[in-house]
Design a protein around this motif. Structure first.
Motif, PDB file in Angstrom:
ATOM      1  N   THR A 237     -39.317  -7.432 -49.575  1.00  0.00           N
ATOM      2  CA  THR A 237     -39.201  -6.252 -50.423  1.00  0.00           C
ATOM      3  C   THR A 237     -38.175  -6.497 -51.518  1.00  0.00           C
ATOM      4  O   THR A 237     -37.063  -6.945 -51.265  1.00  0.00           O
ATOM      5  N   ARG A 238     -38.571  -6.203 -52.743  1.00  0.00           N
ATOM      6  CA  ARG A 238     -37.710  -6.426 -53.900  1.00  0.00           C
ATOM      7  C   ARG A 238     -37.118  -5.140 -54.460  1.00  0.00           C
ATOM      8  O   ARG A 238     -36.017  -5.136 -55.003  1.00  0.00           O
ATOM      9  N   VAL A 239     -37.881  -4.044 -54.381  1.00  0.00           N
ATOM     10  CA  VAL A 239     -37.491  -2.804 -55.046  1.00  0.00           C
ATOM     11  C   VAL A 239     -37.787  -1.620 -54.129  1.00  0.00           C
ATOM     12  O   VAL A 239     -38.864  -1.547 -53.524  1.00  0.00           O
ATOM     13  N   VAL A 240     -36.858  -0.677 -54.056  1.00  0.00           N
ATOM     14  CA  VAL A 240     -37.083   0.614 -53.408  1.00  0.00           C
ATOM     15  C   VAL A 240     -36.792   1.692 -54.441  1.00  0.00           C
ATOM     16  O   VAL A 240     -35.740   1.678 -55.087  1.00  0.00           O
ATOM     17  N   ILE A 241     -37.744   2.613 -54.613  1.00  0.00           N
ATOM     18  CA  ILE A 241     -37.610   3.678 -55.604  1.00  0.00           C
ATOM     19  C   ILE A 241     -37.755   5.023 -54.901  1.00  0.00           C
ATOM     20  O   ILE A 241     -38.769   5.285 -54.242  1.00  0.00           O
ATOM     21  N   GLY A 242     -36.752   5.890 -55.024  1.00  0.00           N
ATOM     22  CA  GLY A 242     -36.799   7.198 -54.413  1.00  0.00           C
ATOM     23  C   GLY A 242     -36.630   8.294 -55.447  1.00  0.00           C
ATOM     24  O   GLY A 242     -35.773   8.200 -56.332  1.00  0.00           O
ATOM     25  N   HIS A 243     -37.447   9.339 -55.348  1.00  0.00           N
ATOM     26  CA  HIS A 243     -37.383  10.464 -56.280  1.00  0.00           C
ATOM     27  C   HIS A 243     -36.972  11.729 -55.532  1.00  0.00           C
ATOM     28  O   HIS A 243     -37.438  11.996 -54.421  1.00  0.00           O
ATOM     29  N   SER A 244     -36.049  12.495 -56.134  1.00  0.00           N
ATOM     30  CA  SER A 244     -35.645  13.793 -55.587  1.00  0.00           C
ATOM     31  C   SER A 244     -35.116  13.605 -54.160  1.00  0.00           C
ATOM     32  O   SER A 244     -34.258  12.753 -53.929  1.00  0.00           O
ATOM     33  N   LEU A 245     -35.594  14.388 -53.194  1.00  0.00           N
ATOM     34  CA  LEU A 245     -35.153  14.203 -51.811  1.00  0.00           C
ATOM     35  C   LEU A 245     -35.440  12.787 -51.336  1.00  0.00           C
ATOM     36  O   LEU A 245     -34.697  12.225 -50.529  1.00  0.00           O
TER      37      LEU A 245
ATOM     38  N   PRO B 216     -54.653  -2.043 -58.558  1.00  0.00           N
ATOM     39  CA  PRO B 216     -54.497  -3.125 -57.581  1.00  0.00           C
ATOM     40  C   PRO B 216     -55.777  -3.939 -57.468  1.00  0.00           C
ATOM     41  O   PRO B 216     -56.887  -3.406 -57.572  1.00  0.00           O
ATOM     42  N   ALA B 217     -55.612  -5.240 -57.262  1.00  0.00           N
ATOM     43  CA  ALA B 217     -56.768  -6.117 -57.096  1.00  0.00           C
ATOM     44  C   ALA B 217     -57.520  -5.750 -55.823  1.00  0.00           C
ATOM     45  O   ALA B 217     -56.897  -5.534 -54.770  1.00  0.00           O
ATOM     46  N   PRO B 218     -58.868  -5.662 -55.868  1.00  0.00           N
ATOM     47  CA  PRO B 218     -59.654  -5.225 -54.705  1.00  0.00           C
ATOM     48  C   PRO B 218     -59.372  -6.021 -53.438  1.00  0.00           C
ATOM     49  O   PRO B 218     -59.284  -5.458 -52.351  1.00  0.00           O
ATOM     50  N   ASN B 219     -59.224  -7.326 -53.571  1.00  0.00           N
ATOM     51  CA  ASN B 219     -59.019  -8.171 -52.390  1.00  0.00           C
ATOM     52  C   ASN B 219     -57.645  -8.838 -52.372  1.00  0.00           C
ATOM     53  O   ASN B 219     -57.408  -9.745 -51.581  1.00  0.00           O
ATOM     54  N   GLY B 220     -56.774  -8.391 -53.255  1.00  0.00           N
ATOM     55  CA  GLY B 220     -55.452  -9.002 -53.339  1.00  0.00           C
ATOM     56  C   GLY B 220     -54.434  -8.308 -52.456  1.00  0.00           C
ATOM     57  O   GLY B 220     -54.710  -7.270 -51.840  1.00  0.00           O
ATOM     58  N   PRO B 221     -53.232  -8.856 -52.376  1.00  0.00           N
ATOM     59  CA  PRO B 221     -52.171  -8.232 -51.578  1.00  0.00           C
ATOM     60  C   PRO B 221     -51.710  -6.927 -52.201  1.00  0.00           C
ATOM     61  O   PRO B 221     -51.745  -6.754 -53.423  1.00  0.00           O
ATOM     62  N   ARG B 222     -51.280  -5.999 -51.368  1.00  0.00           N
ATOM     63  CA  ARG B 222     -50.741  -4.735 -51.850  1.00  0.00           C
ATOM     64  C   ARG B 222     -49.278  -4.938 -52.209  1.00  0.00           C
ATOM     65  O   ARG B 222     -48.439  -5.168 -51.340  1.00  0.00           O
ATOM     66  N   LEU B 223     -48.972  -4.862 -53.490  1.00  0.00           N
ATOM     67  CA  LEU B 223     -47.600  -5.070 -53.936  1.00  0.00           C
ATOM     68  C   LEU B 223     -46.747  -3.818 -53.800  1.00  0.00           C
ATOM     69  O   LEU B 223     -45.517  -3.890 -53.768  1.00  0.00           O
ATOM     70  N   ILE B 224     -47.389  -2.637 -53.754  1.00  0.00           N
ATOM     71  CA  ILE B 224     -46.655  -1.366 -53.753  1.00  0.00           C
ATOM     72  C   ILE B 224     -47.155  -0.483 -52.613  1.00  0.00           C
ATOM     73  O   ILE B 224     -48.366  -0.372 -52.383  1.00  0.00           O
ATOM     74  N   ARG B 225     -46.227   0.169 -51.926  1.00  0.00           N
ATOM     75  CA  ARG B 225     -46.563   1.108 -50.859  1.00  0.00           C
ATOM     76  C   ARG B 225     -45.743   2.381 -51.007  1.00  0.00           C
ATOM     77  O   ARG B 225     -44.563   2.336 -51.369  1.00  0.00           O
TER      78      ARG B 225
ATOM     79  N   MET C  22     -46.468  -3.775 -45.553  1.00  0.00           N
ATOM     80  CA  MET C  22     -45.335  -4.398 -46.211  1.00  0.00           C
ATOM     81  C   MET C  22     -45.648  -4.603 -47.686  1.00  0.00           C
ATOM     82  O   MET C  22     -46.790  -4.859 -48.060  1.00  0.00           O
ATOM     83  N   ALA C  23     -44.648  -4.515 -48.556  1.00  0.00           N
ATOM     84  CA  ALA C  23     -44.896  -4.598 -49.988  1.00  0.00           C
ATOM     85  C   ALA C  23     -43.630  -5.016 -50.718  1.00  0.00           C
ATOM     86  O   ALA C  23     -42.524  -4.931 -50.180  1.00  0.00           O
ATOM     87  N   SER C  24     -43.804  -5.448 -51.972  1.00  0.00           N
ATOM     88  CA  SER C  24     -42.666  -5.828 -52.797  1.00  0.00           C
ATOM     89  C   SER C  24     -41.922  -4.614 -53.329  1.00  0.00           C
ATOM     90  O   SER C  24     -40.715  -4.655 -53.555  1.00  0.00           O
ATOM     91  N   ILE C  25     -42.653  -3.515 -53.570  1.00  0.00           N
ATOM     92  CA  ILE C  25     -42.059  -2.288 -54.108  1.00  0.00           C
ATOM     93  C   ILE C  25     -42.391  -1.134 -53.172  1.00  0.00           C
ATOM     94  O   ILE C  25     -43.560  -0.902 -52.847  1.00  0.00           O
ATOM     95  N   ILE C  26     -41.363  -0.418 -52.733  1.00  0.00           N
ATOM     96  CA  ILE C  26     -41.537   0.727 -51.849  1.00  0.00           C
ATOM     97  C   ILE C  26     -41.202   1.998 -52.621  1.00  0.00           C
ATOM     98  O   ILE C  26     -40.136   2.102 -53.243  1.00  0.00           O
ATOM     99  N   LEU C  27     -42.089   2.981 -52.581  1.00  0.00           N
ATOM    100  CA  LEU C  27     -41.888   4.264 -53.231  1.00  0.00           C
ATOM    101  C   LEU C  27     -41.599   5.327 -52.176  1.00  0.00           C
ATOM    102  O   LEU C  27     -42.206   5.322 -51.106  1.00  0.00           O
TER     103      LEU C  27
END
Length: 303
Positions: free
Chosen positions: A182-190, A47-56, A1-6
């Motif tokens: 989740t705050r942001v979803v970013i999609g490129h091309s397909l 990303p911070a080594p031991n921090g939460p993953r903000l982006i996936r 889970m993350a704040s920004i999804i790519l």
């Protein structure tokens, strides 16, 4: 889970979520920094080594890691879809800022239209539309062509649109990354098509959807969506960015097709055009733009 999804685009079957993140994240953080939000950029990359993953990265590319099928064995529905998309790409290429690309596209289009007039319809010039697209220099510069590679590129778009298991798998990869935070979803091309369809299924509010180099404006694509095109009910803001020379993206303004049932107060910013230089379809160049970075910063401000 993350704040920004790519959500990535075509021709990534040899990659993985981790390898794509290592390329996309610096560009995304760079866009945020370019927009004047250095503190947030530092949180996003590295990303911070031991921090939460903000982006996936929602990775579905491995679904296409199979041997190509012979052209004469492709189902008729897939052939027709490929022809329609290739024809719309060719029309879009006539508006290129490159006189060479625009001129070549006009010549190819004129020859095809003469044949279609004589033989009544695009079906009469099967194969020639894709061959015409494959000859445009733009595709080679974008890494989408060369030695018939456009057939493979088109094949992934077509398989998503015509094979239910491929579509369901791709959307599920996005769904697995989404949660209430989740705050942001970013999609490129397909990936913008995949992202849009995943967001359409969503109930919890989503502050921001960004589509980059999106083919959603192609009628061959939006006529084959799972639901009638409209503004997602969960969405607060949708930004669509297109380089004028990115003819995969069709057009920067999607409002004519998708601006229906928009919730009160929701924003649809679909007239932005950007300049990605000699690589008009490149995801990194879209991500590093100030418009992209500013929108991400605003969506992340109240997380």
């Amino acid at each position: 889970m993350a704040s920004i999804i790519l959500v990535h685009g075509i021709a990534q079957e040899q990659e993985a979520a981790d390898t794509l993140e290592s390329v996309w994240l610096p560009a995304l953080a760079g866009g945020v920094r370019n927009a004047g939000h250095a503190a947030l950029a530092d949180l996003l990359w590295p990303p911070a080594p031991n921090g939460p993953r903000l982006i996936r990265m929602a990775f579905y590319g491995k679904k296409f890691g199979v041997p190509d099928r012979p052209g004469d064995g492709t189902p008729l529905a897939e052939q027709d879809t490929a022809q329609e998309i290739a024809y719309e790409w060719l029309v879009n290429a006539t508006d290129s800022s490159s006189r060479r690309d625009a001129g070549n596209a006009r010549l190819e289009l004129r020859a095809l239209e003469q044949d279609m007039d004589q033989a009544q319809g695009i079906g009469a010039v099967k194969g020639r539309v894709i061959a015409a697209i494959d000859r445009l220099p733009w595709l080679s510069q974008a890494g989408l062509s060369g030695a018939g590679r456009v057939n493979k590129t088109l094949g992934q778009v077509v398989r998503y649109l015509t094979e239910p298991d491929v579509r369901a798998y791709a959307i599920d990869q996005v769904r697995q990354c989404l949660d209430d935070d989740t705050r942001v979803v970013i999609g490129h091309s397909l990936g913008s098509v995949v992202a849009y369809e995943a967001v359409r299924e969503r109930t919890p509010p989503l502050p921001l959807l960004i589509t980059l180099g999106s083919p959603l404006g192609l009628s061959a694509v939006n006529r084959r969506l799972l639901q009638q095109p409209s503004f997602p009910s969960c969405l607060d803001r949708w930004i669509n960015l297109a380089d004028r020379d990115d003819f995969v993206a069709a057009r920067p303004d999607l409002t004519a097709v998708f601006d229906t049932n928009r919730p009160p107060g929701a924003r649809f910013d679909s007239t932005y055009t950007v300049d990605n230089g000699s690589s008009p379809h490149k995801a990194n160049f879209y991500l590093s733009k100030v418009t992209t970075g500013q929108a991400i910063a605003e969506a992340m401000a109240d997380r």
